[in-house]
Design an enzyme around this catalytic site. Structure first.
Site, PDB file in Angstrom:
ATOM      1  N   LYS A   1       0.827  -1.222   0.000  1.00  0.00           N
ATOM      2  CA  LYS A   1       0.000   0.000   0.000  1.00  0.00           C
ATOM      3  C   LYS A   1       0.853   1.260   0.000  1.00  0.00           C
ATOM      4  O   LYS A   1       0.569   2.203  -0.711  1.00  0.00           O
ATOM      5  CB  LYS A   1      -0.834   0.129   1.288  1.00  0.00           C
ATOM      6  CG  LYS A   1      -1.810  -0.894   1.608  1.00  0.00           C
ATOM      7  CD  LYS A   1      -2.688  -0.465   2.794  1.00  0.00           C
ATOM      8  CE  LYS A   1      -1.977  -0.271   4.121  1.00  0.00           C
ATOM      9  NZ  LYS A   1      -1.336  -1.429   4.700  1.00  0.00           N
TER      10      LYS A   1
ATOM     11  N   ARG B   1      -9.347   1.909   9.002  1.00  0.00           N
ATOM     12  CA  ARG B   1      -8.919   0.550   9.278  1.00  0.00           C
ATOM     13  C   ARG B   1      -9.953  -0.204  10.094  1.00  0.00           C
ATOM     14  O   ARG B   1      -9.695  -1.331  10.508  1.00  0.00           O
ATOM     15  CB  ARG B   1      -7.650   0.638  10.100  1.00  0.00           C
ATOM     16  CG  ARG B   1      -6.451  -0.062   9.529  1.00  0.00           C
ATOM     17  CD  ARG B   1      -5.318   0.391  10.418  1.00  0.00           C
ATOM     18  NE  ARG B   1      -4.191  -0.461  10.364  1.00  0.00           N
ATOM     19  CZ  ARG B   1      -3.063  -0.169   9.713  1.00  0.00           C
ATOM     20  NH1 ARG B   1      -2.970   0.915   9.006  1.00  0.00           N
ATOM     21  NH2 ARG B   1      -2.052  -0.981   9.781  1.00  0.00           N
TER      22      ARG B   1
ATOM     23  N   ARG C   1      12.005  -6.887   6.144  1.00  0.00           N
ATOM     24  CA  ARG C   1      11.935  -5.453   5.867  1.00  0.00           C
ATOM     25  C   ARG C   1      12.809  -4.679   6.855  1.00  0.00           C
ATOM     26  O   ARG C   1      12.843  -4.984   8.037  1.00  0.00           O
ATOM     27  CB  ARG C   1      10.481  -4.994   6.013  1.00  0.00           C
ATOM     28  CG  ARG C   1      10.307  -3.489   5.931  1.00  0.00           C
ATOM     29  CD  ARG C   1       8.887  -3.123   5.622  1.00  0.00           C
ATOM     30  NE  ARG C   1       8.032  -3.107   6.810  1.00  0.00           N
ATOM     31  CZ  ARG C   1       6.760  -2.707   6.786  1.00  0.00           C
ATOM     32  NH1 ARG C   1       6.198  -2.343   5.662  1.00  0.00           N
ATOM     33  NH2 ARG C   1       6.040  -2.716   7.892  1.00  0.00           N
TER      34      ARG C   1
ATOM     35  N   ARG D   1      11.341  -2.541  12.346  1.00  0.00           N
ATOM     36  CA  ARG D   1      10.261  -2.019  13.184  1.00  0.00           C
ATOM     37  C   ARG D   1       9.921  -3.024  14.277  1.00  0.00           C
ATOM     38  O   ARG D   1       9.944  -4.223  14.040  1.00  0.00           O
ATOM     39  CB  ARG D   1       9.019  -1.765  12.300  1.00  0.00           C
ATOM     40  CG  ARG D   1       9.008  -0.382  11.696  1.00  0.00           C
ATOM     41  CD  ARG D   1       7.956  -0.207  10.643  1.00  0.00           C
ATOM     42  NE  ARG D   1       6.634  -0.711  11.003  1.00  0.00           N
ATOM     43  CZ  ARG D   1       5.561  -0.588  10.225  1.00  0.00           C
ATOM     44  NH1 ARG D   1       5.664   0.035   9.060  1.00  0.00           N
ATOM     45  NH2 ARG D   1       4.399  -1.078  10.592  1.00  0.00           N
TER      46      ARG D   1
ATOM     47  N   ARG E   1      -0.956  -8.724  13.470  1.00  0.00           N
ATOM     48  CA  ARG E   1      -1.405  -7.639  12.575  1.00  0.00           C
ATOM     49  C   ARG E   1      -2.269  -8.190  11.444  1.00  0.00           C
ATOM     50  O   ARG E   1      -3.247  -7.573  11.033  1.00  0.00           O
ATOM     51  CB  ARG E   1      -0.195  -6.892  12.004  1.00  0.00           C
ATOM     52  CG  ARG E   1       0.417  -5.946  13.024  1.00  0.00           C
ATOM     53  CD  ARG E   1       1.845  -5.609  12.693  1.00  0.00           C
ATOM     54  NE  ARG E   1       2.016  -4.855  11.482  1.00  0.00           N
ATOM     55  CZ  ARG E   1       3.145  -4.820  10.771  1.00  0.00           C
ATOM     56  NH1 ARG E   1       4.201  -5.504  11.167  1.00  0.00           N
ATOM     57  NH2 ARG E   1       3.214  -4.101   9.690  1.00  0.00           N
TER      58      ARG E   1
HETATM   59  P1  ADP Z   1       1.070  -1.835   8.454  1.00  0.00           P
HETATM   60  O1  ADP Z   1       0.008  -1.434   7.481  1.00  0.00           O
HETATM   61  O2  ADP Z   1       2.255  -2.424   7.773  1.00  0.00           O
HETATM   62  O3  ADP Z   1       0.574  -2.632   9.631  1.00  0.00           O
HETATM   63  P2  ADP Z   1       1.250   0.858   9.476  1.00  0.00           P
HETATM   64  O4  ADP Z   1       2.501   1.645   9.502  1.00  0.00           O
HETATM   65  O5  ADP Z   1       0.142   1.299   8.595  1.00  0.00           O
HETATM   66  O6  ADP Z   1       1.731  -0.594   9.114  1.00  0.00           O
HETATM   67  O7  ADP Z   1       0.662   0.731  10.965  1.00  0.00           O
HETATM   68  C1  ADP Z   1       1.450   0.327  12.042  1.00  0.00           C
HETATM   69  C2  ADP Z   1       0.614   0.325  13.317  1.00  0.00           C
HETATM   70  O8  ADP Z   1       0.135   1.666  13.575  1.00  0.00           O
HETATM   71  C3  ADP Z   1      -0.638  -0.535  13.280  1.00  0.00           C
HETATM   72  O9  ADP Z   1      -0.387  -1.877  13.591  1.00  0.00           O
HETATM   73  C4  ADP Z   1      -1.500   0.160  14.336  1.00  0.00           C
HETATM   74  O10 ADP Z   1      -1.080  -0.165  15.648  1.00  0.00           O
HETATM   75  C5  ADP Z   1      -1.173   1.634  14.117  1.00  0.00           C
HETATM   76  N1  ADP Z   1      -2.109   2.257  13.157  1.00  0.00           N
HETATM   77  C6  ADP Z   1      -1.802   2.757  11.929  1.00  0.00           C
HETATM   78  N2  ADP Z   1      -2.902   3.236  11.327  1.00  0.00           N
HETATM   79  C7  ADP Z   1      -3.931   3.034  12.194  1.00  0.00           C
HETATM   80  C8  ADP Z   1      -5.322   3.283  12.151  1.00  0.00           C
HETATM   81  N3  ADP Z   1      -5.908   3.841  11.079  1.00  0.00           N
HETATM   82  N4  ADP Z   1      -6.068   2.919  13.232  1.00  0.00           N
HETATM   83  C9  ADP Z   1      -5.524   2.359  14.301  1.00  0.00           C
HETATM   84  N5  ADP Z   1      -4.220   2.073  14.414  1.00  0.00           N
HETATM   85  C10 ADP Z   1      -3.420   2.408  13.365  1.00  0.00           C
END
Ligand code: ADP
Length: 215
Positions: free
Chosen positions: A13, A88, A127, A160, A171
């Site tokens: 994404k 999300r 990664r 990370r 996740r």
């Molecule tokens: P990925 O899509 O690879 O899991 P992100 O960088 O988008 O990684 O998100 C990492 C973490 O940040 C998520 O696992 C969550 O804890 C938090 N997070 C990100 N976006 C949201 C969201 N829209 N709502 C709730 N938590 C979020």
């Protein structure tokens, strides 16, 4: 151009978001990066968010909704935006509907970036990312030119906290439970398109143009 990107963690994404943002000249709003920045600065939001993020859980909806509402008010987002990682959950999707409705706007596209779980797990566990400029590398498929250093800004690369195998699994579960239902939600609105998340980088811009159309 107002676009939402939906897809499991590690599906690609972020890469698609960056290309689309540049293509249409609109900002990419990545809630994960915004939350990680809050964690580094140890703001009240960051302190709350860290535990959820390290466990692979979603940060509670109200916090993220407020964050996005404020961000969308900034002037660079007036003519469009790419949302990467938001909404999300169904509550977040409803909040986004309200935010857009208040300003008489609507989404142009919801793009589903999809990929099989095995590929995702391989990608995420290998990664490495730059904590300073967010550039992403993969130990085998896209190694940095200098071992352990960012190609862009030479900062030491990190894994990370949430790219550890047990957190990756969580996740993916959270994605299936909370985010996948949004595919139906947007399907009903007739705004959804899909693209594989492992299209060759050289071909990806053209593939995204075909899906999103020209403007
Ligand atoms: P990925 O899509 O690879 O899991 P992100 O960088 O988008 O990684 O998100 C990492 C973490 O940040 C998520 O696992 C969550 O804890 C938090 N997070 C990100 N976006 C949201 C969201 N829209 N709502 C709730 N938590 C979020």
């Amino acid at each position: 151009m107002r676009v939402v990107l939906l897809g499991p963690p590690g599906s690609g994404k972020g890469t698609c978001a960056k290309i689309i943002g540049e293509m249409y000249g609109v900002p990419v709003i990545t809630t994960g990066d915004m939350l990680r920045a809050a964690v580094v600065r140890a703001t009240p939001l960051g302190v709350t968010a860290k535990g959820y993020m390290d466990r692979g859980e979603l940060v509670p909806d109200d916090f993220v909704n407020d964050l996005v509402r404020e961000r969308l008010r900034e002037s660079d987002a007036t003519n469009g935006f790419i949302l990467d990682g938001y909404p999300r959950s169904p509550k977040q999707a409803e909040a986004l509907e309200r935010i857009l409705k208040q300003s008489g706007k609507r989404l142009d596209h919801v793009l589903h970036v999809y990929l099989e779980n095995e590929v995702i797990i391989d990608r995420l566990s290998k990664r490495r990312s730059c904590p300073k400029c967010s550039a992403i590398f993969h130990l085998e498929n896209k190694p940095p030119r200098v071992n352990g250093r960012c190609d862009v800004c030479a900062t030491a690369l990190v894994q990370r906290n949430d790219d550890k195998p047990e957190v990756i699994r969580r996740r993916l579960e959270v994605y299936r439970e909370k985010t996948q239902p949004l595919l139906d939600f947007y399907e009903k609105k007739g705004v959804i398109n899909a693209i594989r998340g492992d299209i060759d980088l050289k071909e990806l811009p053209a593939a995204l143009r075909r899906v999103l159309g020209y403007c």
